[in-house]
Design an enzyme around this catalytic site. Sequence first.
Site, PDB file in Angstrom:
ATOM      1  N   ALA A 133       7.676 -55.143 -55.143  1.00  0.00           N
ATOM      2  CA  ALA A 133       8.584 -55.338 -56.552  1.00  0.00           C
ATOM      3  C   ALA A 133       8.578 -53.977 -57.258  1.00  0.00           C
ATOM      4  O   ALA A 133       7.748 -53.321 -57.440  1.00  0.00           O
ATOM      5  CB  ALA A 133       8.179 -56.307 -57.296  1.00  0.00           C
ATOM      6  N   GLN A 134      10.046 -53.608 -57.563  1.00  0.00           N
ATOM      7  CA  GLN A 134      10.080 -52.302 -58.181  1.00  0.00           C
ATOM      8  C   GLN A 134      10.436 -52.433 -59.436  1.00  0.00           C
ATOM      9  O   GLN A 134       9.943 -51.763 -60.241  1.00  0.00           O
ATOM     10  CB  GLN A 134      11.327 -51.678 -57.491  1.00  0.00           C
TER      11      GLN A 134
ATOM     12  N   ALA B 167       2.172 -65.213 -56.700  1.00  0.00           N
ATOM     13  CA  ALA B 167       1.891 -66.670 -57.162  1.00  0.00           C
ATOM     14  C   ALA B 167       0.632 -67.139 -56.531  1.00  0.00           C
ATOM     15  O   ALA B 167      -0.034 -68.006 -57.440  1.00  0.00           O
ATOM     16  CB  ALA B 167       2.985 -67.450 -56.525  1.00  0.00           C
TER      17      ALA B 167
ATOM     18  N   ARG C  10      24.470 -60.037 -58.722  1.00  0.00           N
ATOM     19  CA  ARG C  10      24.033 -59.635 -57.384  1.00  0.00           C
ATOM     20  C   ARG C  10      24.957 -59.962 -56.315  1.00  0.00           C
ATOM     21  O   ARG C  10      25.468 -59.138 -55.510  1.00  0.00           O
ATOM     22  CB  ARG C  10      22.783 -59.905 -56.756  1.00  0.00           C
TER      23      ARG C  10
ATOM     24  N   ARG D 159      19.651 -65.684 -58.323  1.00  0.00           N
ATOM     25  CA  ARG D 159      18.760 -65.372 -59.354  1.00  0.00           C
ATOM     26  C   ARG D 159      19.020 -63.944 -60.235  1.00  0.00           C
ATOM     27  O   ARG D 159      19.421 -63.038 -59.750  1.00  0.00           O
ATOM     28  CB  ARG D 159      17.421 -64.881 -58.311  1.00  0.00           C
TER      29      ARG D 159
ATOM     30  N   SER E 109       5.238 -59.126 -52.998  1.00  0.00           N
ATOM     31  CA  SER E 109       4.963 -58.868 -54.234  1.00  0.00           C
ATOM     32  C   SER E 109       4.400 -57.393 -54.409  1.00  0.00           C
ATOM     33  O   SER E 109       5.009 -56.805 -55.549  1.00  0.00           O
ATOM     34  CB  SER E 109       3.633 -59.734 -54.585  1.00  0.00           C
TER      35      SER E 109
ATOM     36  N   HIS F  93      17.220 -60.905 -49.348  1.00  0.00           N
ATOM     37  CA  HIS F  93      16.440 -60.330 -50.447  1.00  0.00           C
ATOM     38  C   HIS F  93      15.566 -61.340 -51.076  1.00  0.00           C
ATOM     39  O   HIS F  93      14.144 -61.213 -51.237  1.00  0.00           O
ATOM     40  CB  HIS F  93      17.033 -59.442 -51.366  1.00  0.00           C
TER      41      HIS F  93
ATOM     42  N   HIS G 140      20.652 -58.541 -51.397  1.00  0.00           N
ATOM     43  CA  HIS G 140      20.580 -57.497 -52.319  1.00  0.00           C
ATOM     44  C   HIS G 140      21.483 -56.525 -52.086  1.00  0.00           C
ATOM     45  O   HIS G 140      21.662 -56.166 -50.759  1.00  0.00           O
ATOM     46  CB  HIS G 140      19.237 -56.788 -52.353  1.00  0.00           C
TER      47      HIS G 140
ATOM     48  N   GLU H  69      18.450 -54.319 -66.282  1.00  0.00           N
ATOM     49  CA  GLU H  69      19.091 -54.678 -65.012  1.00  0.00           C
ATOM     50  C   GLU H  69      20.277 -55.668 -65.121  1.00  0.00           C
ATOM     51  O   GLU H  69      20.764 -56.038 -65.930  1.00  0.00           O
ATOM     52  CB  GLU H  69      18.154 -55.419 -64.169  1.00  0.00           C
TER      53      GLU H  69
ATOM     54  N   GLY I  34       0.116 -63.530 -52.507  1.00  0.00           N
ATOM     55  CA  GLY I  34       1.006 -62.824 -53.257  1.00  0.00           C
ATOM     56  C   GLY I  34       0.814 -63.052 -54.939  1.00  0.00           C
ATOM     57  O   GLY I  34      -0.301 -63.659 -55.079  1.00  0.00           O
TER      58      GLY I  34
HETATM   59  C1  LIG Z   1      11.670 -54.923 -52.210  1.00  0.00           C
HETATM   60  C2  LIG Z   1      11.528 -56.093 -53.181  1.00  0.00           C
HETATM   61  C3  LIG Z   1      11.673 -55.850 -54.507  1.00  0.00           C
HETATM   62  C4  LIG Z   1      11.325 -56.764 -55.592  1.00  0.00           C
HETATM   63  N1  LIG Z   1      11.559 -56.484 -56.788  1.00  0.00           N
HETATM   64  C5  LIG Z   1      11.507 -57.380 -57.798  1.00  0.00           C
HETATM   65  C6  LIG Z   1      11.316 -57.071 -59.037  1.00  0.00           C
HETATM   66  O1  LIG Z   1      11.410 -56.040 -59.532  1.00  0.00           O
HETATM   67  N2  LIG Z   1      11.431 -58.234 -60.023  1.00  0.00           N
HETATM   68  C7  LIG Z   1      11.040 -59.527 -59.506  1.00  0.00           C
HETATM   69  O2  LIG Z   1      11.064 -60.437 -60.255  1.00  0.00           O
HETATM   70  N3  LIG Z   1      11.146 -59.807 -58.356  1.00  0.00           N
HETATM   71  C8  LIG Z   1      11.309 -58.753 -57.350  1.00  0.00           C
HETATM   72  N4  LIG Z   1      11.177 -59.163 -55.979  1.00  0.00           N
HETATM   73  C9  LIG Z   1      11.052 -60.424 -55.586  1.00  0.00           C
HETATM   74  C10 LIG Z   1       9.639 -60.922 -55.854  1.00  0.00           C
HETATM   75  O3  LIG Z   1       8.707 -59.658 -55.274  1.00  0.00           O
HETATM   76  C11 LIG Z   1       8.831 -61.917 -54.887  1.00  0.00           C
HETATM   77  O4  LIG Z   1       9.974 -63.035 -55.164  1.00  0.00           O
HETATM   78  C12 LIG Z   1       7.611 -62.437 -55.203  1.00  0.00           C
HETATM   79  O5  LIG Z   1       6.816 -61.334 -55.261  1.00  0.00           O
HETATM   80  C13 LIG Z   1       7.051 -63.537 -54.425  1.00  0.00           C
HETATM   81  O6  LIG Z   1       5.841 -63.537 -54.655  1.00  0.00           O
HETATM   82  P1  LIG Z   1       4.841 -64.877 -53.827  1.00  0.00           P
HETATM   83  O7  LIG Z   1       3.491 -64.623 -54.378  1.00  0.00           O
HETATM   84  O8  LIG Z   1       5.695 -66.110 -53.898  1.00  0.00           O
HETATM   85  O9  LIG Z   1       5.080 -64.285 -52.585  1.00  0.00           O
HETATM   86  P2  LIG Z   1       4.565 -63.158 -51.563  1.00  0.00           P
HETATM   87  O10 LIG Z   1       4.435 -62.023 -52.396  1.00  0.00           O
HETATM   88  O11 LIG Z   1       5.824 -62.768 -50.516  1.00  0.00           O
HETATM   89  O12 LIG Z   1       3.162 -63.354 -50.888  1.00  0.00           O
HETATM   90  C14 LIG Z   1       3.511 -64.533 -49.749  1.00  0.00           C
HETATM   91  C15 LIG Z   1       1.936 -64.410 -49.299  1.00  0.00           C
HETATM   92  O13 LIG Z   1       1.682 -65.697 -48.303  1.00  0.00           O
HETATM   93  C16 LIG Z   1       1.194 -65.175 -47.645  1.00  0.00           C
HETATM   94  N5  LIG Z   1       1.460 -66.265 -46.233  1.00  0.00           N
HETATM   95  C17 LIG Z   1       2.712 -66.684 -45.701  1.00  0.00           C
HETATM   96  N6  LIG Z   1       2.504 -67.584 -44.796  1.00  0.00           N
HETATM   97  C18 LIG Z   1       1.197 -67.811 -44.810  1.00  0.00           C
HETATM   98  C19 LIG Z   1       0.498 -68.710 -43.880  1.00  0.00           C
HETATM   99  N7  LIG Z   1       1.156 -69.586 -43.019  1.00  0.00           N
HETATM  100  N8  LIG Z   1      -0.786 -68.896 -43.899  1.00  0.00           N
HETATM  101  C20 LIG Z   1      -1.475 -67.818 -44.974  1.00  0.00           C
HETATM  102  N9  LIG Z   1      -0.943 -67.101 -45.771  1.00  0.00           N
HETATM  103  C21 LIG Z   1       0.624 -67.148 -45.707  1.00  0.00           C
HETATM  104  C22 LIG Z   1       1.471 -63.889 -47.192  1.00  0.00           C
HETATM  105  O14 LIG Z   1       0.688 -63.281 -46.137  1.00  0.00           O
HETATM  106  C23 LIG Z   1       1.499 -63.516 -48.529  1.00  0.00           C
HETATM  107  O15 LIG Z   1       0.184 -63.048 -48.825  1.00  0.00           O
HETATM  108  C24 LIG Z   1      11.372 -58.074 -55.010  1.00  0.00           C
HETATM  109  C25 LIG Z   1      11.076 -58.493 -53.736  1.00  0.00           C
HETATM  110  C26 LIG Z   1      11.322 -57.502 -52.473  1.00  0.00           C
HETATM  111  C27 LIG Z   1      11.301 -57.825 -51.072  1.00  0.00           C
END
Ligand SMILES: Cc1cc2nc3c(=O)[nH]c(=O)nc-3n(C[C@H](O)[C@H](O)[C@H](O)COP(=O)(O)OP(=O)(O)OC[C@H]3O[C@@H](n4cnc5c(N)ncnc54)[C@H](O)[C@@H]3O)c2cc1C
Length: 515
Positions: free
Chosen positions: A50-51, A20, A278, A372, A47, A337, A233, A118, A18
Site C-alpha cells: 500500500a502506497q 486485517a 477510479r 471503493r 498490505s 486492484h 486501478h 487522493e 496482512g
Molecule cells: C499496490 C497496492 C497499493 C495499495 N494502496 C492502498 C492504499 O494506499 N490505501 C488503502 O487503503 N489500500 C491500499 N491498497 C489495498 C490494501 O492494501 C488492501 O486492501 C489491504 O492491504 C488488504 O489487507 P488484507 O489483510 O485484507 O489482505 P492482504 O494484505 O492481501 O493479506 C492476505 C493474507 O492472507 C494470506 N492468505 C491468503 N490465503 C491464504 C490461505 N489459504 N491460507 C493461509 N494464508 C492465506 C496471505 O498470505 C496474506 O498473508 C493497495 C493495494 C495494492 C495491491
Amino acid sequence: MTTIPSELAGHPVIIGGGVAGLMTALRLAPRPVVLLSKAPLGMEASSPWAQGGLAAALGDDDDPALHLADTLGAGDELCDADIAGRIVRAAPAAIEALSQFGVAFDRTADGALSLGLEAAHSRRRIVRAGGDGAGRELMRALIAAVRRTPTITIIEGIEARRLLVEDNAITGVLAAGPAGPIVFTTQRVVLATGGVGGLFLDTTNPEASFGQGLALAGRAGAELRDLEFIQFHPTALDGPDLPMKLISEAVRGEGAVVVDETGRRFLADEPGAELAPRDVVARGIWRRMIDGHRVFLDARERPGADFARRFPAIAGFCRAAGIDPAVQPIPIRPAAHYHMGGVAVDTAGRSSVAGLWACGEVASTGLHGANRLASNSLTEAIVCANWVAESVGGTFAGRARKPVLMNLPPPPDPSFVRPIMSRGVGLLRDDEGLREAARALLALSSRHGAASDPATVGLMIAVMALRRQESRGAHARVDFPRRFPVARRATLRLANAIAAAREIDVPTLPAAQRA
Ligand SMILES: Cc1cc2nc3c(=O)[nH]c(=O)nc-3n(C[C@H](O)[C@H](O)[C@H](O)COP(=O)(O)OP(=O)(O)OC[C@H]3O[C@@H](n4cnc5c(N)ncnc54)[C@H](O)[C@@H]3O)c2cc1C
C-alpha cells in the site's frame, strides 16, 4: 499422515497475515489465537504494498460526515450508509491506535499528521507513512507487535485449503503444511485472506491473491455479496514487472495529468478530470487504449523535480524500468486492484456460517458499495479488526467437535483462470463474454484439479456480473450502460452459482434485480 495439533484445539484461527489478520490477532490479545499465513509474514500480501495510506477525517476543515459523503459518492448508491458511517467515525481513533502500536506516520514540522489528497476525496485526509510507503511501515510495526505478543501463535508456511463445517457451523480448518495435511480443531475462524487481483493477467496484487478466502467461504456454504465489483486501478506502470507496479493516486493528487502519446489530455473534459472516481478514469484510459493509443501519466510539471522526494518508492521502480518521472511521462495501463465484494458480513464481521468471520479485503461490510474510495480499505481493515475481535472473543466456543476429515485438495494454481477472467470479466463486460467465461470456469471448477479453487471464485464473480444487468460503479456492462433506478446489493451462494452456470445456454439468465 494428518497432524492435529491438540495443544491449539479450541483457539480461534485467523487465516491471513496482512493488516486485517495481524490487527485482529492484536485486538484479541491477551486471549490466545492462532495466526496462519501461507507466506512468511510481510510477503505475498497486498498490505505491505500500500502506497497512499489510510483515510480519516483528521484535518481542521474535515469531518466524518464529509468523509462519509465522499465514500457514498464513490460507492454509487450501493454502500450501506449505516456501516460506512460507523467506520468513518471510528477512523480517527484507529489512526491513534496504530500510532500506539508503533506506526510512524508522516508528520509536519509541528508534529501534526501530514494529510494527503487522493481522487474523489473533498479534503486532504490521507494519513501517510514514509511518503509512499504506508503499507510497508504499517506491516513493520504490526508484525513486530504480533511477534512480541506471547498469546499469538504464528504459523507461517501453512495454506488453509478447506473449512470443515457441520450443520452450518465451523468445526475446523484443513491446511497444507510442509509435512503434509494439518487439521486445526476450532469453532471460530476469521478469514483475512485478501483480494482477487491474482485472477487477472494485469494486476497490482500479489499473484497469490486470487480470492482463496472466497473459495473457502463459498465451499463452506457462506453467503457472498456483490462479487462483481472489482476495482481496476487506472495507473499501473506499463512495464516489464508482474504483478504490475502501482503509481498511486496521490501522484495525480499532487498534479500529474493523464495524456496519450500525442500529449493530449483526453480526460480533461470528464467531471473531476484525472481526479474523477477510479472507475471513470480507468475506463477512460482503457477506451483510449482500445482505440489504439498509448497512455502516460505526465508528472513533469507537477510534482516535477520534487517527484523522487515525494514518492521515493515509485521513483525507484520507475527508474528500474528506465524512466525518470521528473523528465519523462510514465507509461500506464489499468490493472485489477481491489475487490469491493466479498464474504457477506454484519457489523461484527460475522458471516452466514456460525463461527466464521471475515475481515479486510475478503469481507463485504457495505463500506465500499460499487466502488471503493481511495485509501478506505486499510482504514476498514483496521477499524473492523477491532469489532471482529470483540465478537470472536465474546462468542462462547462450546465443546470442540471432532471434525470430519477429508482429503487435502491439490495446491491451487490460477494460471489457466487468468486469461479467461481478463478476457470476459475485465473492465468492460457484456453478456456474451461473461457467458463464455462462466462456461469455461464451470468446467475448470468441477475438475477438482489445481485450477478448481481459483476457477470457483472466478465463476461466482462471472455469474454475479452476468446477473447484474446494469452499469454501476466499477461494474461496466457495454450491453446495459444504464443504472437501475433503485440500487440493490446482491448475494449468492456457491451452489446457486453452479446451478446458474449449468443453465448458461438458456438465452437469458434470470436477472437478480430489475428496474
Ligand atoms: C499496490 C497496492 C497499493 C495499495 N494502496 C492502498 C492504499 O494506499 N490505501 C488503502 O487503503 N489500500 C491500499 N491498497 C489495498 C490494501 O492494501 C488492501 O486492501 C489491504 O492491504 C488488504 O489487507 P488484507 O489483510 O485484507 O489482505 P492482504 O494484505 O492481501 O493479506 C492476505 C493474507 O492472507 C494470506 N492468505 C491468503 N490465503 C491464504 C490461505 N489459504 N491460507 C493461509 N494464508 C492465506 C496471505 O498470505 C496474506 O498473508 C493497495 C493495494 C495494492 C495491491
